[in-house]
Design a protein around this motif. Structure first.
Motif: not given
Length: 187
Positions: A179-187
């Motif tokens: 919600k805060d950063e948008g779409w991000k790669v999940q490690k």
């Protein structure tokens, strides 16, 4: 009165539309998320590299010396001859060189000890094409498969597998919606 009701309904609809979080992703957004991730966490291949005082006397070791001379011509190492035992018309000649890494090699050196270093041999960069395969698994996760092309570094001559049969690799990343950063790669 009718105008006021229409205005109130319109503001309500706009308010609800503004509060709804975006849960879909397209190829461009996925490509941008992967590109940001690769900038912060680059993909690369490494090998071990020996330096310091090294003795060269067999034919294979002389081939290694040629690799060091190639690095010297590119300004990544310096070679200084410490000892030479040259025997006339003999294969038993031996040379001892002091090999030192230069400042120019520092971006490619990941870890270093007294006589060994871990160096990058291949860097993987996002190919010109954006994600080749894209699937949104759920409203907050997606899988993106991208093509990463291989870029050989100057230390690739020390890697036995540097000249593999492919000039690219494909890799799948899992994206998660925050919600805060948008779409991000999940490690």
């Amino acid at each position: 009165m009718k105008k006021n009701i229409i205005y109130i309904l319109l503001l309500t609809v706009i308010g609800f539309a503004g509060c709804k979080s975006k849960t879909t992703i397209n190829r461009d957004e996925a490509g941008e998320a992967i590109s940001d991730y690769l900038t912060a966490n680059p993909e690369y291949k490494t090998t071990h590299f020996k330096f310091g005082e090294i003795k060269f006397n067999t034919t294979n070791e002389m081939n290694e010396l040629g690799k060091y001379r190639t690095l010297e011509s590119k300004g990544l190492v310096t070679l200084s001859l410490k000892e030479a035992k040259k025997k006339f018309l003999s294969k038993d000649s031996s040379f001892v060189y002091q090999i030192t890494l230069t400042e120019k090699a520092s971006p490619l050196v990941l870890k270093q000890s007294d006589d060994k270093a871990t160096v990058k041999t291949i860097e993987y960069v996002l190919a010109d094409k954006k994600p080749v395969d894209f699937a949104q698994v759920s409203s907050s996760t997606a899988k993106v498969t991208v093509t990463l092309k291989k870029v050989n570094t100057d230390f690739a001559i020390f890697d036995e597998d540097a000249n593999e049969n492919s000039s690219f690799i494909t890799k799948t990343y899992k994206l998660k919606l925050s919600k805060d950063e948008g779409w991000k790669v999940q490690k």
